[in-house]
Design a protein around this motif. Structure first.
Motif, PDB file in Angstrom:
ATOM      1  N   ALA A 218       1.945 -19.005  10.849  1.00  0.00           N
ATOM      2  CA  ALA A 218       2.523 -18.271   9.723  1.00  0.00           C
ATOM      3  C   ALA A 218       1.435 -17.857   8.727  1.00  0.00           C
ATOM      4  N   GLY A 219       0.420 -18.733   8.533  1.00  0.00           N
ATOM      5  CA  GLY A 219      -0.676 -18.383   7.635  1.00  0.00           C
ATOM      6  C   GLY A 219      -1.473 -17.194   8.141  1.00  0.00           C
ATOM      7  N   GLN A 220      -1.722 -17.147   9.454  1.00  0.00           N
ATOM      8  CA  GLN A 220      -2.450 -16.010  10.018  1.00  0.00           C
ATOM      9  C   GLN A 220      -1.657 -14.720   9.876  1.00  0.00           C
ATOM     10  N   GLN A 221      -0.330 -14.804  10.091  1.00  0.00           N
ATOM     11  CA  GLN A 221       0.506 -13.612   9.937  1.00  0.00           C
ATOM     12  C   GLN A 221       0.508 -13.124   8.490  1.00  0.00           C
ATOM     13  N   PHE A 222       0.602 -14.056   7.541  1.00  0.00           N
ATOM     14  CA  PHE A 222       0.580 -13.650   6.131  1.00  0.00           C
ATOM     15  C   PHE A 222      -0.768 -13.053   5.748  1.00  0.00           C
ATOM     16  N   ARG A 223      -1.857 -13.610   6.297  1.00  0.00           N
ATOM     17  CA  ARG A 223      -3.188 -13.070   6.003  1.00  0.00           C
ATOM     18  C   ARG A 223      -3.306 -11.640   6.521  1.00  0.00           C
ATOM     19  N   ARG A 224      -2.799 -11.402   7.728  1.00  0.00           N
ATOM     20  CA  ARG A 224      -2.856 -10.051   8.281  1.00  0.00           C
ATOM     21  C   ARG A 224      -2.035  -9.078   7.433  1.00  0.00           C
ATOM     22  N   ASP A 225      -0.809  -9.480   7.058  1.00  0.00           N
ATOM     23  CA  ASP A 225       0.031  -8.588   6.257  1.00  0.00           C
ATOM     24  C   ASP A 225      -0.595  -8.319   4.891  1.00  0.00           C
ATOM     25  N   LEU A 226      -1.217  -9.357   4.291  1.00  0.00           N
ATOM     26  CA  LEU A 226      -1.829  -9.181   2.980  1.00  0.00           C
ATOM     27  C   LEU A 226      -3.020  -8.238   3.063  1.00  0.00           C
ATOM     28  N   GLU A 227      -3.846  -8.402   4.089  1.00  0.00           N
ATOM     29  CA  GLU A 227      -5.022  -7.532   4.217  1.00  0.00           C
ATOM     30  C   GLU A 227      -4.620  -6.097   4.548  1.00  0.00           C
ATOM     31  N   VAL A 228      -3.544  -5.923   5.335  1.00  0.00           N
ATOM     32  CA  VAL A 228      -3.052  -4.570   5.610  1.00  0.00           C
ATOM     33  C   VAL A 228      -2.554  -3.913   4.334  1.00  0.00           C
ATOM     34  N   HIS A 229      -1.868  -4.677   3.521  1.00  0.00           N
ATOM     35  CA  HIS A 229      -1.366  -4.127   2.259  1.00  0.00           C
ATOM     36  C   HIS A 229      -2.520  -3.785   1.314  1.00  0.00           C
ATOM     37  N   ILE A 230      -3.541  -4.604   1.282  1.00  0.00           N
ATOM     38  CA  ILE A 230      -4.718  -4.317   0.453  1.00  0.00           C
ATOM     39  C   ILE A 230      -5.398  -3.034   0.935  1.00  0.00           C
ATOM     40  N   ARG A 231      -5.516  -2.874   2.249  1.00  0.00           N
ATOM     41  CA  ARG A 231      -6.153  -1.661   2.795  1.00  0.00           C
ATOM     42  C   ARG A 231      -5.316  -0.417   2.476  1.00  0.00           C
ATOM     43  N   ASP A 232      -3.988  -0.540   2.533  1.00  0.00           N
ATOM     44  CA  ASP A 232      -3.136   0.606   2.206  1.00  0.00           C
ATOM     45  C   ASP A 232      -3.305   1.013   0.750  1.00  0.00           C
ATOM     46  N   ILE A 233      -3.386   0.044  -0.161  1.00  0.00           N
ATOM     47  CA  ILE A 233      -3.581   0.367  -1.578  1.00  0.00           C
ATOM     48  C   ILE A 233      -4.906   1.070  -1.790  1.00  0.00           C
ATOM     49  N   ALA A 234      -5.944   0.571  -1.151  1.00  0.00           N
ATOM     50  CA  ALA A 234      -7.269   1.186  -1.315  1.00  0.00           C
ATOM     51  C   ALA A 234      -7.298   2.610  -0.758  1.00  0.00           C
ATOM     52  N   GLU A 235      -6.615   2.851   0.351  1.00  0.00           N
ATOM     53  CA  GLU A 235      -6.634   4.182   0.961  1.00  0.00           C
ATOM     54  C   GLU A 235      -5.744   5.171   0.221  1.00  0.00           C
ATOM     55  N   LYS A 236      -4.623   4.726  -0.306  1.00  0.00           N
ATOM     56  CA  LYS A 236      -3.664   5.651  -0.912  1.00  0.00           C
ATOM     57  C   LYS A 236      -3.937   5.910  -2.390  1.00  0.00           C
ATOM     58  N   TYR A 237      -4.320   4.869  -3.132  1.00  0.00           N
ATOM     59  CA  TYR A 237      -4.307   4.981  -4.590  1.00  0.00           C
ATOM     60  C   TYR A 237      -5.701   5.078  -5.213  1.00  0.00           C
ATOM     61  N   LEU A 238      -6.765   4.817  -4.480  1.00  0.00           N
ATOM     62  CA  LEU A 238      -8.112   4.932  -5.036  1.00  0.00           C
ATOM     63  C   LEU A 238      -8.665   6.314  -4.683  1.00  0.00           C
ATOM     64  N   ILE A 239      -8.478   7.275  -5.601  1.00  0.00           N
ATOM     65  CA  ILE A 239      -8.902   8.657  -5.399  1.00  0.00           C
ATOM     66  C   ILE A 239      -9.996   8.951  -6.423  1.00  0.00           C
ATOM     67  N   ALA A 240     -11.140   9.355  -5.948  1.00  0.00           N
ATOM     68  CA  ALA A 240     -12.281   9.597  -6.835  1.00  0.00           C
ATOM     69  C   ALA A 240     -11.967  10.736  -7.791  1.00  0.00           C
ATOM     70  N   GLY A 241     -12.215  10.501  -9.081  1.00  0.00           N
ATOM     71  CA  GLY A 241     -11.985  11.513 -10.095  1.00  0.00           C
ATOM     72  C   GLY A 241     -10.548  11.620 -10.552  1.00  0.00           C
ATOM     73  N   GLU A 242      -9.595  11.058  -9.812  1.00  0.00           N
ATOM     74  CA  GLU A 242      -8.176  11.153 -10.184  1.00  0.00           C
ATOM     75  C   GLU A 242      -7.614   9.831 -10.661  1.00  0.00           C
ATOM     76  N   THR A 243      -8.069   8.751 -10.084  1.00  0.00           N
ATOM     77  CA  THR A 243      -7.643   7.409 -10.497  1.00  0.00           C
ATOM     78  C   THR A 243      -8.886   6.557 -10.719  1.00  0.00           C
ATOM     79  N   GLN A 244      -8.655   5.411 -11.313  1.00  0.00           N
ATOM     80  CA  GLN A 244      -9.741   4.452 -11.478  1.00  0.00           C
ATOM     81  C   GLN A 244     -10.207   3.945 -10.122  1.00  0.00           C
ATOM     82  N   ASP A 245     -11.452   3.500 -10.078  1.00  0.00           N
ATOM     83  CA  ASP A 245     -11.980   2.966  -8.823  1.00  0.00           C
ATOM     84  C   ASP A 245     -11.532   1.539  -8.563  1.00  0.00           C
ATOM     85  N   THR A 246     -10.638   1.025  -9.421  1.00  0.00           N
ATOM     86  CA  THR A 246     -10.053  -0.308  -9.254  1.00  0.00           C
ATOM     87  C   THR A 246      -8.541  -0.197  -9.421  1.00  0.00           C
TER      88      THR A 246
END
Length: 399
Positions: A218-246
């Protein structure tokens, strides 16, 4: 002889049975007296003496029985009185005890009713809480409602901490993605993106797992889901010049936030390298307060020229106030000099009046009967001294 025996029997009919038997024996002896006389007169005399002795003993016995009866009656009366007194005392004590027990029972029943009422109210609250918990469980079990729950907490914190216009919910970015919240930054900087989604199903499976293998899986599954969600946030919401880099990833629970940092430190480090900050409700509130202070400082800097103009007008008003205060002070000084001159004149008048009051005037005797017209001082009619037909009068000031 037969009649004598009958009368004797009737006389002792009310006597005790033992005494009746004795009397019957005596009667038989008397009935056989002729035969005994023929045998011996001396035996008859002895029988008569025995009968007399028996009668005397019976009289003494009756007296003793009467005394004993009277003593028994007295003792029985005293015993009845003592028993009645004890019964009355016991009845009184029993009644008082019963009354106390009744009062105590009523008090206990009243307290029991109050406690039952409190228990009923608590039970109603528990039932309501159980319904709320069931509803919360139903919300958390659904992905859409779970996202609404996390976003609701995040929106409440944002709306309480920032003014209207400093944030936006579900705004659309240039790539078509719609973050949960964007916060306007000062000095024209790009907005800060906050995401309120969280892989709660995997977290619940990890928390409920008890066996070591199941917990590790269960810990490995949660780690995978958490890292996938982190990657989705970085890809969708971090836009240079339009949003903050954090960007912020909001976790709607302090306990989940603490356990993530305790058991999944590698995922937290990966999120930091991807410029995604995992925040709990308290950290989000602290960040919002910092942003609010920065926005306030920016507004103050933007309005600095207006503040300077207001300060200049304030200084002009202060100059006018100082000038008018000085004029008023000059008026007060002039009035003070006038008052001092009035006081000086008053003192001179007082001294002059004192000298006039101390003078002794001479007048003819006829002046005593004719008072001076339009005169403010009053003449004392008592003579002070009489010389050469003249009467000296003392002038007394009425004041």
């Amino acid at each position: 002889m037969t009649d004598f025996i009958a009368r004797l029997t009737a006389f002792f009919a009310a006597q005790p049975p033992v005494l009746i038997a004795v009397i019957a024996a005596v009667a038989i002896l008397i009935a056989g007296a002729p035969i005994l006389r023929r045998g011996s007169d001396r035996a008859a005399d002895e029988a008569q003496e025995q009968l007399s002795e028996l009668i005397r003993l019976q009289s003494e016995m009756q007296g003793r029985l009467s005394a004993m009866t009277e003593a028994f009656s007295t003792r029985q009366g005293e015993l009845n009185q003592a028993v009645n007194q004890r019964l009355d005392g016991m009845s009184h004590r029993i009644g008082a005890t019963i009354a106390e027990q009744t009062k105590s029972t009523h008090d206990n029943l009243r307290q029991l009713q109050e406690r039952l009422a409190v228990i009923d109210a608590a039970q109603n609250n528990i039932q309501t809480l159980a319904k709320d918990v069931v509803g919360l469980q139903a919300i958390l079990s659904n992905k859409q409602t779970r996202g609404a729950f996390g976003q609701g907490r995040m929106e409440t914190i944002i709306a309480d901490g920032l003014p209207i216009g400093a944030y936006a919910f579900q705004s659309t970015l240039s790539n078509g993605s719609r973050p949960d919240c964007t916060v306007r930054m000062p000095n024209g900087a790009p907005p800060l993106v906050i995401d309120a989604k969280f892989p709660l199903e995997a977290w619940n499976a990890f928390r409920e797992a008890t066996a070591p293998e199941a917990r590790r899986s269960a810990g490995q599954q949660f780690r995978r889901d958490l890292e996938v969600h982190i990657r989705d946030i970085a890809e969708k919401y971090l836009i240079a010049g339009e949003t903050q880099d954090t960007a912020f990833m909001f976790v709607p629970s302090e306990s989940i936030f603490a356990e993530i940092h305790e058991h999944f430190e590698a995922s937290v480090q990966k999120a930091q390298r991807a410029r995604i900050v995992i925040v709990s409700p308290s950290l989000l509130m602290l960040s919002i307060q910092v942003i609010q202070a920065v926005l306030k400082d920016q507004r103050m800097r933007e309005q600095a020229h207006l503040i300077q103009g207001e300060v200049a007008l304030l200084m002009e008003d202060l100059g006018r106030l100082d000038e008018r205060t000085r004029k008023l002070q000059a008026h007060f000084l002039a009035a003070q000099k006038d008052v001092e001159q009035i006081v000086t004149s008053n003192e001179k008048l007082a001294r002059r009046g004192g000298r006039i009051a101390a003078l002794e005037l001479e007048a003819p005797a006829s002046a005593e009967a004719e008072p001076m017209p339009n005169s403010s001082p009053r003449v004392n009619p008592q003579p002070v001294e009489s010389r050469t037909g003249l009467l000296k009068l003392r002038v007394v000031d009425e004041d």
